[in-house]
Design a protein around this motif. Structure first.
Motif, PDB file in Angstrom:
ATOM      1  N   GLU A 174       0.973  -1.251   0.000  1.00 32.35           N
ATOM      2  CA  GLU A 174      -0.007  -0.019  -0.134  1.00 32.35           C
ATOM      3  C   GLU A 174       0.962   1.109   0.205  1.00 32.35           C
ATOM      4  O   GLU A 174       0.433   2.278  -0.649  1.00 32.35           O
ATOM      5  N   GLN A 183      -6.107  -5.207  -4.281  1.00 30.13           N
ATOM      6  CA  GLN A 183      -6.089  -4.173  -3.271  1.00 30.13           C
ATOM      7  C   GLN A 183      -5.274  -4.471  -1.994  1.00 30.13           C
ATOM      8  O   GLN A 183      -5.940  -5.339  -1.365  1.00 30.13           O
ATOM      9  N   LEU A 196      -4.993  -2.756   0.726  1.00 32.18           N
ATOM     10  CA  LEU A 196      -5.590  -2.520   1.653  1.00 32.18           C
ATOM     11  C   LEU A 196      -6.587  -3.578   2.231  1.00 32.18           C
ATOM     12  O   LEU A 196      -6.754  -4.120   3.396  1.00 32.18           O
ATOM     13  N   LEU A 197      -7.516  -4.239   1.183  1.00 33.95           N
ATOM     14  CA  LEU A 197      -8.409  -5.264   1.700  1.00 33.95           C
ATOM     15  C   LEU A 197      -7.629  -6.660   2.102  1.00 33.95           C
ATOM     16  O   LEU A 197      -8.051  -7.322   3.156  1.00 33.95           O
ATOM     17  N   ALA A 207      -6.605  -5.745   5.568  1.00 30.30           N
ATOM     18  CA  ALA A 207      -7.794  -6.032   6.505  1.00 30.30           C
ATOM     19  C   ALA A 207      -7.988  -7.477   6.789  1.00 30.30           C
ATOM     20  O   ALA A 207      -8.316  -7.764   7.897  1.00 30.30           O
ATOM     21  N   THR A 240     -12.716  -5.503  13.840  1.00 30.07           N
ATOM     22  CA  THR A 240     -12.007  -5.704  12.496  1.00 30.07           C
ATOM     23  C   THR A 240     -12.797  -6.435  11.415  1.00 30.07           C
ATOM     24  O   THR A 240     -12.515  -5.765  10.224  1.00 30.07           O
ATOM     25  N   SER A 300     -14.563  -3.560  10.151  1.00 33.29           N
ATOM     26  CA  SER A 300     -13.665  -2.301   9.292  1.00 33.29           C
ATOM     27  C   SER A 300     -13.338  -2.893   8.146  1.00 33.29           C
ATOM     28  O   SER A 300     -13.448  -2.014   7.143  1.00 33.29           O
ATOM     29  N   LYS A 301     -13.265  -4.296   7.973  1.00 31.56           N
ATOM     30  CA  LYS A 301     -13.218  -4.558   6.428  1.00 31.56           C
ATOM     31  C   LYS A 301     -14.295  -4.396   5.486  1.00 31.56           C
ATOM     32  O   LYS A 301     -14.162  -3.977   4.330  1.00 31.56           O
ATOM     33  N   LEU A 345     -14.170  -0.697   4.836  1.00 30.74           N
ATOM     34  CA  LEU A 345     -13.125  -0.225   3.730  1.00 30.74           C
ATOM     35  C   LEU A 345     -13.570  -0.749   2.461  1.00 30.74           C
ATOM     36  O   LEU A 345     -13.340  -0.010   1.490  1.00 30.74           O
ATOM     37  N   ARG A 348     -15.870   1.809   1.064  1.00 34.95           N
ATOM     38  CA  ARG A 348     -15.239   3.032   0.736  1.00 34.95           C
ATOM     39  C   ARG A 348     -14.412   2.580  -0.431  1.00 34.95           C
ATOM     40  O   ARG A 348     -14.295   3.683  -1.549  1.00 34.95           O
ATOM     41  N   ILE A 349     -13.957   1.507  -0.498  1.00 39.89           N
ATOM     42  CA  ILE A 349     -12.791   1.492  -2.030  1.00 39.89           C
ATOM     43  C   ILE A 349     -14.053   1.257  -3.283  1.00 39.89           C
ATOM     44  O   ILE A 349     -13.863   1.977  -4.391  1.00 39.89           O
TER      45      ILE A 349
END
Length: 412
Positions: free
Chosen positions: A110, A230, A232-233, A236, A309, A312-313, A316, A319-320
């Motif tokens: 990232e 991605q 970030l995923l 997560a 968590t 949160s994923k 996320l 958002r993506i």
């Protein structure tokens, strides 16, 4: 390292990743997590240690102050091998360390994307200023020619003084615009040098920017690509696995721990003799029974952290997808704007060419020529900006999905 004749986007991203402190920091964190994972794995292996000591019993007024284990004086000297036979917490810690290493690896990826995003913006900003400079230089050449032709016409009486002043004013305005564009290009060049780690005035010329493909895949393709690539995923998901390992660690605190011990040496209450050397073998069991709810609350906290968590994923991912939808719309608008500006540039160029011919033939004045020239220059500037806009929005879509943008006008 030999500098390339031209600098592609791929070149500058590669160099920036090798020089940016944020990437170097992420690499060090990965190395740290790898070492911690190795240390956690080593805790599951047998350990060898040396034990040596001498303990005396002592009394004062018939009252013992401290007492040796075996006699008035105990002498210990052993080589001891400790073997963890059953330790659920150590296994959970090893898994947790591996999960945290995975998180660090994805965070490093990232950080590379973050650097790539900054460099891409700086690269195309410089490309835009370079294109604007090229437009103004081309206009300056044409303005110089017209001013010279008008000056000759004025000297022989075929042109008015107003035409001469008007063409000179047009020439002056274009020169001023070119100076401003050159200042912008110099600033953008310096920013790209800082972002990519090139020394001052060491940045090669940019590769020629061309639009090879204006088509956009369906938006769902970008969503699927983000799910695959991605970081970030992936980070997560690794954090979710780490939270599960943390939960297993606290749950395993309720389980017994079994350790084996093999020792060779002496453990005696008298002065050691050669025949005192011998082997000792031991087996220990540690079974927690009651801890006043200490571990129960830790388990509850770990369960809440795991749920957080997982949520949160999902947030996320939303958002993506939202970012992809926004940037996809921007890319569609940029492609449409490019088509419109291309048509407008062709029309204003035709008007300018006809007006220029009419001016040189004496049928039109300099004011009409200045207006036609101004419209054409503005159309060319807008077309250059639209082309960069298409490339920048497509690059942003690639970054949204976790993929480095392609290098247009050069190698991929």
């Amino acid at each position: 390292m030999v500098q390339a004749a031209v600098l592609t986007l791929g070149d500058v991203i590669e160099r920036a990743e090798a020089n940016q402190a944020i990437v170097l920091q992420a690499k060090q964190i990965v190395s740290e997590r790898i070492d911690l994972h190795r240390a956690a794995h080593a805790d599951l292996l047998p350990s060898l240690s040396l034990i040596a000591g001498s303990v005396w019993s002592q009394t004062r007024n018939g009252q013992p102050l401290f007492v040796a284990a075996n006699a008035s004086r105990e002498i210990i000297g052993q080589i001891q091998l400790n073997i963890p036979l059953y330790s659920p917490q150590l296994n959970a810690l090893q898994t947790l360390a591996r999960n945290q290493t995975d998180v660090a690896r994805y965070q490093e990826r990232e950080s590379r994307l973050l650097v790539a995003a900054r460099v891409t913006a700086a690269y195309y900003r410089l490309a835009l200023w370079n294109n604007e400079c090229a437009v103004w230089r081309s206009a300056l050449v044409a303005a110089k020619f017209l001013f010279k032709a008008t000056k000759k016409g004025y000297q022989i009486g075929s042109r008015s003084r107003l035409d001469l002043v008007q063409t000179h004013l047009m020439l002056t305005q274009i020169r001023d615009e070119l100076r401003q564009a050159m200042v912008g290009a110099t600033t953008a060049r310096r920013i790209l040098e800082l972002q990519s780690g090139y020394p001052f005035d060491g940045l090669p010329d940019l590769a020629v920017i061309r639009l090879y493909d204006l088509t956009l895949p369906k938006e769902q393709i970008f969503d699927r690509q983000a799910a695959r690539a991605q970081p970030l995923l992936h980070a997560a998901e690794a954090e979710i696995q780490a939270a599960r390992s943390q939960l297993r660690y606290h749950r395993s605190a309720r389980l017994p721990v079994v350790r084996g011990m093999i020792a060779y040496g002496i453990d005696t209450g008298t002065l050691p003799q050669s025949h005192d050397l011998g082997w000792q073998v031991g087996l220990t069991l540690h079974m927690p029974i009651f801890g006043f709810g200490n571990n129960r609350y830790r388990i509850a906290a770990a369960q809440e952290h795991l749920a957080a968590t997982e949520a949160s994923k999902q947030a996320l991912l939303l958002r993506i997808q939202d970012r992809i939808a926004t940037d996809y719309g921007a890319a569609q608008a940029a492609v449409n704007a490019f088509h419109n500006e291309k048509v407008l540039e062709q029309e204003t160029r035709a008007v300018y060419q006809m007006t220029r011919k009419g001016f040189l033939a004496g049928a039109l004045n300099a004011l009409a020529l200045q207006q036609a020239e101004k419209n054409w220059v503005q159309a060319r500037l807008k077309l250059a900006a639209a082309a960069i806009g298409v490339l920048l929005t497509k690059a942003q879509l690639a970054l949204d999905t976790g993929v480095l943008p392609q290098s247009f006008g050069g190698k991929a």
